[in-house]
Write a protein that holds these residues in place. Structure first.
Motif, short mmCIF file in Angstrom:
data_model
loop_
_atom_site.label_atom_id
_atom_site.label_comp_id
_atom_site.label_asym_id
_atom_site.label_seq_id
_atom_site.Cartn_x
_atom_site.Cartn_y
_atom_site.Cartn_z
N UNK A 66 0.72 -0.80 -0.07
CA UNK A 66 -0.21 -0.27 -0.39
C UNK A 66 0.87 1.58 -0.17
N UNK A 67 0.32 1.95 -1.17
CA UNK A 67 1.25 3.81 -1.05
C UNK A 67 0.82 4.47 -0.21
N UNK A 68 1.32 5.27 0.28
CA UNK A 68 0.61 7.04 0.67
C UNK A 68 0.16 6.36 1.92
N UNK A 89 -5.41 9.22 0.54
CA UNK A 89 -4.14 9.31 -0.47
C UNK A 89 -3.92 7.58 -0.79
N UNK A 90 -4.24 6.51 0.06
CA UNK A 90 -3.62 5.61 -0.05
C UNK A 90 -3.63 4.51 -1.01
N UNK A 91 -2.90 3.92 -1.67
CA UNK A 91 -3.57 3.33 -2.78
C UNK A 91 -3.55 2.05 -2.34
N UNK A 92 -3.77 0.68 -2.52
CA UNK A 92 -4.05 -0.78 -1.49
C UNK A 92 -3.23 -1.75 -3.31
N UNK A 136 5.61 3.48 1.77
CA UNK A 136 5.08 2.25 1.56
C UNK A 136 4.79 1.47 2.86
N UNK A 137 3.79 0.29 2.52
CA UNK A 137 3.02 -0.37 4.41
C UNK A 137 2.73 -2.07 3.19
N UNK A 138 3.29 -3.15 4.32
CA UNK A 138 3.25 -4.06 3.76
C UNK A 138 1.31 -4.39 4.05
N UNK A 139 1.05 -5.81 3.37
CA UNK A 139 -0.66 -5.45 3.52
C UNK A 139 -0.33 -7.10 4.47
N UNK A 161 -6.23 -9.05 0.61
CA UNK A 161 -5.27 -7.76 0.11
C UNK A 161 -5.57 -6.67 0.67
N UNK A 162 -4.49 -6.00 0.47
CA UNK A 162 -4.38 -4.41 1.00
C UNK A 162 -6.54 -4.00 1.23
N UNK A 163 -6.11 -2.87 1.64
CA UNK A 163 -7.49 -2.50 2.49
C UNK A 163 -7.71 -1.25 2.00
N UNK A 164 -8.60 -0.72 1.44
CA UNK A 164 -9.49 0.55 1.22
C UNK A 164 -9.86 1.68 2.05
#
Lengths: 79, 941
Positions: free
Chosen positions: B70-72, B76-79, B94-97, B148-151
């Protein structure tokens, strides 16, 4: 999909409104009216269709389209 | 640090700070997030979807299944961003998911220990009973564990754009074949659009060491790009994902994740390259196990040694090339295991990082990186979007698209031309030739597929992103899911966001082995758009929120706004719903006041939104006679007539008044919502049904501003505004019309009434509408004129029993609406024959009536169903429904219009309105639908 409008040239389908099968013609007799209104062939292959260039020249055109491939074979004025 | 001291296409003078899971690191301009993570010795970057297994970076391209981050932050986060294709920028967070509480200590990794439970079909088999628990318990639990990543759940603050591209030749992919094709076509003067997903053109030439014409291949890339840039007929779109091929040479692309391109191309060359296959053996997902081409790319392009002790496990010559390239850079591989020599890697050992590999001869070798070269799958996906099927080629051990759709040509590795020289030659040929093929260094591409390492104990992954193993595919086959399409759905192989780019072909092969089929017999799936994930935001572009659709304002809008109007959406129009005054408690009080003001004095309503069509020509009246159920050819000039239009199937389509301004000139009005549809209908009638008629039709809806002036004082108001105009019953009788001049502009006045009061409609060209509405209120001030909105309009039409949208619902006939006598017997018209069908003239059909509650204090609601008194509330006893209701300030109680079986014969009868989800049952009396002035005295004034 793109349709070669005989008046405007090649245009995106988003400009057109679809109506359906162009083969049936409005009958002169009351007896034939039911079939004209309700009966349609489910064509697999080239099919003549009415499209309306609503966001263009406002002409109704007859498009011959292969329903299996979406290939546009021709586009002409109805008369 | 794993960064090599020299080399790579990075700018070491431009350090970029970034963070991963809160820790700060540094990379260089030219890095991707993945190369920067590897340079900083970060190998564990994700947890897997189902088993929460530690995962690293598998590839160096957009096929990456593991390294999604996940960026941002916040809105603004883009998973689910692929670290392998994201260019590094300064300040990137960046962060892991899919891990909790942290990537290193993920408690849900217990799923890996419980994995015997989680085989394919587990959910279908386990959570079957009780069914009621699915939504409440099972699904939320499963969804929390797998994912996966979260909105962010906040509105997307990003700005999106859209553009269109037209070209003779679209080239997809700027590798050696694509560059050569673009150059050949560009030199020949074709309009060329070259689309490439990378930030930098060159494709695999950026990641491998080759020579072209005796120099570094990178020199050829630079020279080619420079020449393409100098050609005015060539455009290069970098960092642009071509996500779909559509009918008629139309393609969809997204530039930089933000701009949607709709591209129309006469021809397209798909030089989309190939994707390297992972090998299927136990532990093939441990961080440190990567595709060989990725190891080669990180070392060559980004100057990063992915490990200190690298082994290569290959089935093809390209793996040997990786070994040679690494050695040339100074990273000598520990060992090269070539499956074609009979040696196999049977197991990778390690937890969060690779520690060793076991070989088929029993040896164990300590390594921290294993490069898998399992052969190459040509990227034929886009070519399949329109239904063309790939065929298995035994010669190259991969699927090829032998017959792409018309206008599309495959080139380079995508066409199976894996060697550099062959790829360039195929690109030039696809573009029509005309350019010599440069000399290239040797690039052998021999390969022998190895689908599965036998006697390999442990989890061997086929689809990394959906955690599908070799055993899941075998289980699917055992349970009867023996076609690739069924296997796909049962195991979810290929259904993750990477769409099986690394795993699908291996899965097909394992299924073929399990079912005893050849690859050709097993077949493969067809790729549909999008080829890569596309955010919904970029597809929506500017069309969201208030810009979702256009807004239409009448020319009286500003005046209505100044006078406190509340607006309602009617199609795209904003119409004044009511004009509240200070002190009014609610809308009902406001609307009732507007109705009473109109019925006792004078009110004005903006009716400009009605559809207006000018019908002109010698055969205009003939056309109208065929369109309407009633006759217009007998209408005198200067008179208007109400008309009803049917569809050819006999049901009512629309209504409105038509005015004759000359023998050959009519002014047709339609309901607001049907304006476009009726224009289309009229054009169909005159162009297709009866082209022999000499008649033209033009929409003039937006050319006229029209105001209804209604009420007993309407004539007095107009007399002040238009002192020179004779508005007497003799000069302008009910349903009369005339043209005149108002302050130098053409104006039209009609004696029409929707309210049932003496009323006029006054029309001027639209850009004079604002002036007219202000003049009307100025003239009416001393008469106490009140503006009224669509609600008061609706109340007055219900009081008069006029059908509107709720009654003209596409299921009613003229007779149903009490207008059967309008059907002319003297002429043909659209819908005549079908309207006479026995079922449509059956008096038991629900027909228009009025209703009012027996207890005048009770409220009515639209939608309630009608029952005879004492009848059980079941469908068989249904006698119709309530279509429109209002509180009638004129009568002092609620009234309604309804469609009731045998309605006209039942005036005076008491029935039940059954409304079980709101107010229950209400007893009502059936009455004439015309509640106010049924004799029609007032309109004639």
């Amino acid at each position: 999909m793109r349709i070669p409008c005989p008046f405007c040239g090649n245009r995106d389908t988003q400009e057109f409104v679809y109506r359906g099968d162009a083969s049936p013609t409005r009958p002169d007799t009351d007896e034939a009216m039911h079939d004209y209104v309700y009966l349609r062939d489910n064509v697999a292959g080239p099919m003549r269709e009415h499209w309306y260039h609503a966001q263009g020249c406002r002409n109704w055109i007859v498009v011959t389209r292969d329903t299996r491939t979406h290939e546009i074979i021709s586009a002409e004025f109805p008369r | 640090m794993s960064r090599l001291p020299t080399g790579g296409l990075i700018d070491r003078t431009k350090p970029l700070a970034f963070s991963f899971d809160g820790k700060r690191y540094t990379g260089f301009a030219g890095d991707t997030l993945a190369s920067a993570l590897l340079a900083n010795d970060i190998r564990l970057v994700a947890r897997s979807f189902k088993y929460h297994r530690p995962r690293g970076i598998l590839t160096a391209g957009s096929e990456e299944p593991n390294a999604l981050v996940t960026i941002g932050r916040g809105a603004h986060a883009e998973p689910n961003t692929r670290a392998t294709t994201l260019p590094l920028f300064d300040g990137l967070e960046a962060s892991s998911q899919n891990r909790w509480p942290s990537l290193d200590h993920d408690l849900l990794s217990i799923n890996g220990i419980l994995s015997p439970l989680f085989v394919a079909g587990f959910y279908y088999k386990t959570f079957m009973w009780p069914a009621a628990l699915w939504e409440k318990l099972y699904e939320p639990l499963i969804r929390r564990a797998a994912g996966l990543g979260a909105l962010s759940m906040e509105p997307d603050p990003a700005e999106y754009d859209a553009d269109h591209g037209f070209c003779d030749l679209l080239v997809v992919g700027a590798g050696p074949a694509g560059l050569a094709a673009a150059l050949a076509a560009g030199r020949a003067g074709q309009r060329v659009l070259l689309v490439d997903e990378d930030v930098r053109p060159g494709g695999r030439l950026l990641a491998e060491r080759h020579e072209i014409d005796g120099n570094s291949a990178l020199d050829w890339v630079d020279a080619t790009i420079a020449e393409l840039a100098s050609l005015p007929n060539v455009r290069i779109l970098s960092r642009t994902i071509l996500f779909g091929a559509y009918d008629g040479g139309t393609y969809g692309a997204v530039e930089n994740g933000r701009r949607l391109w709709k591209i129309v191309a006469r021809r397209a060359i798909l030089a989309t390259g190939a994707i390297e296959r992972p090998l299927v053996f136990a532990g093939n997902d441990i961080p440190g196990v990567m595709t060989a081409s990725a190891v080669q790319a990180y070392a060559t392009r980004w100057g990063v040694a992915p490990g200190k002790r690298i082994a290569i496990f290959t089935t093809s010559d390209s793996g040997l090339k990786v070994a040679a390239d690494l050695a040339a850079i100074g990273i000598e591989p520990v060992t090269v295991i070539d499956a074609r020599d009979g040696m196999l890697v049977t197991r990778a050992i390690g937890g969060k990082a690779l520690k060793a590999i076991e070989l088929s001869d029993g040896r164990r070798i300590a390594v921290d990186t294993l490069a898998m070269a399992g052969g190459w799958n040509p990227s034929v996906g886009l070519g399949c979007n329109l239904g063309a099927r790939p065929n298995w080629s035994e010669a190259i051990g991969a699927y090829l698209l032998d017959s792409p759709p018309g206008g599309m040509i495959m080139a380079g590795a995508a066409a199976g031309a894996f060697g550099l020289g062959a790829a360039i030659a195929s690109g030039i040929e696809a573009a029509g030739g005309g350019m010599p093929v440069p000399a290239t260094s040797e690039d052998p591409s021999g390969s022998r597929p190895l689908w599965h390492v036998p006697h390999s104990r442990g989890k061997a992954f086929v689809d990394y992103q959906h955690d599908v193993t070799d055993k899941d595919v075998a289980l699917a086959a055992r349970e009867g899911f023996t076609s690739v399409e069924h296997m796909k759905r049962y195991t979810t192989l290929g259904m993750a966001t990477d769409q099986g780019k690394t795993g699908q072909v291996n899965g097909n092969a394992l299924l073929a082995i399990a079912t005893g089929k050849t690859m050709s017999e097993a077949g493969t799936i067809l790729s549909r758009p999008p080829y890569l994930p596309v955010s919904i935001g970029v597809l929506a572009g500017h069309h969201r929120g208030e810009h979702f659709k256009p807004v239409r304002h009448t020319s009286g809008h500003a005046w209505a706004l100044e006078n406190g109007a509340t607006f309602v959406d009617t199609g795209q129009w904003k119409r004044a719903q009511w004009f509240a005054r200070p002190g009014e408690r609610d809308w009902l009080e406001t609307v009732s006041r507007e109705v009473t003001a109109t019925r006792t004095g004078v009110g004005i309503c903006d009716v400009s939104t009605l559809g207006k069509i000018d019908v002109h020509g010698p055969d205009a009246s003939t056309l109208l006679d065929r369109l309407y159920v009633n006759i217009f050819s007998t209408l005198p000039v200067g008179r208007a007539r109400y008309g009803l239009m049917l569809r050819e199937d006999g049901f009512v389509m629309d209504d409105g008044t038509t005015t004759r301004f000359a023998e050959d000139r009519f002014y047709v009005t339609t309901t607001t919502v049907n304006a476009a549809r009726i224009m289309q209908h009229i054009d169909f009638a005159r162009q297709v049904l009866w082209p022999e008629l000499d008649v033209q039709a033009t929409s003039v809806t937006e050319q006229w501003a029209t105001y209804a002036i209604a009420g007993p004082r309407s004539r007095a108001l107009l007399a002040k505004l238009l002192p020179d105009l004779d508005l007497s019953n003799e000069a302008l009788p009910y349903m009369g019309a005339m043209e005149f001049h108002w302050q130098g502009v053409t104006a039209r006045i009609f004696r029409l009434s929707f309210s049932g009061e003496m009323a006029f409609e006054l029309a001027v060209p639209a850009h004079h509408g604002d002036r007219l509405i202000r003049a009307l209120f100025e003239a009416g001030r001393v008469l106490g004129v009140a503006p009224y909105g669509t609600e008061a309009l609706g109340v007055m039409r219900i009081e008069k029993g006029h059908p509107a949208g709720n009654e003209l619902n596409g299921q009613t006939t003229a007779t149903d609406l009490g207008m059967g006598r309008m059907l002319s017997r003297k002429k043909d018209f659209i819908g005549r024959v079908m309207a006479a069908r026995p079922a449509l003239v059956n008096p038991a059909r629900p027909t228009l009536v009025g209703i009012h509650p027996v207890d005048p204090a009770r409220r009515l609601r639209a939608g309630g169903h009608l029952l005879a008194k004492g009848a059980a509330p079941v469908a068989a006893n249904d006698q119709g429904h309530v279509t429109s209701v209002c509180y009638s300030p004129t009568l002092g109680h609620w009234i309604g219009l309804a469609l009731l079986a045998n309605g006209p014969a039942r005036h005076g009868e008491r029935i039940i309105v059954h409304d079980p989800i709101r107010d229950g049952d209400t007893e009502v009396e059936v009455v004439n639908p015309v509640f106010v002035d049924p004799e029609g005295v007032r309109v004639r004034g």
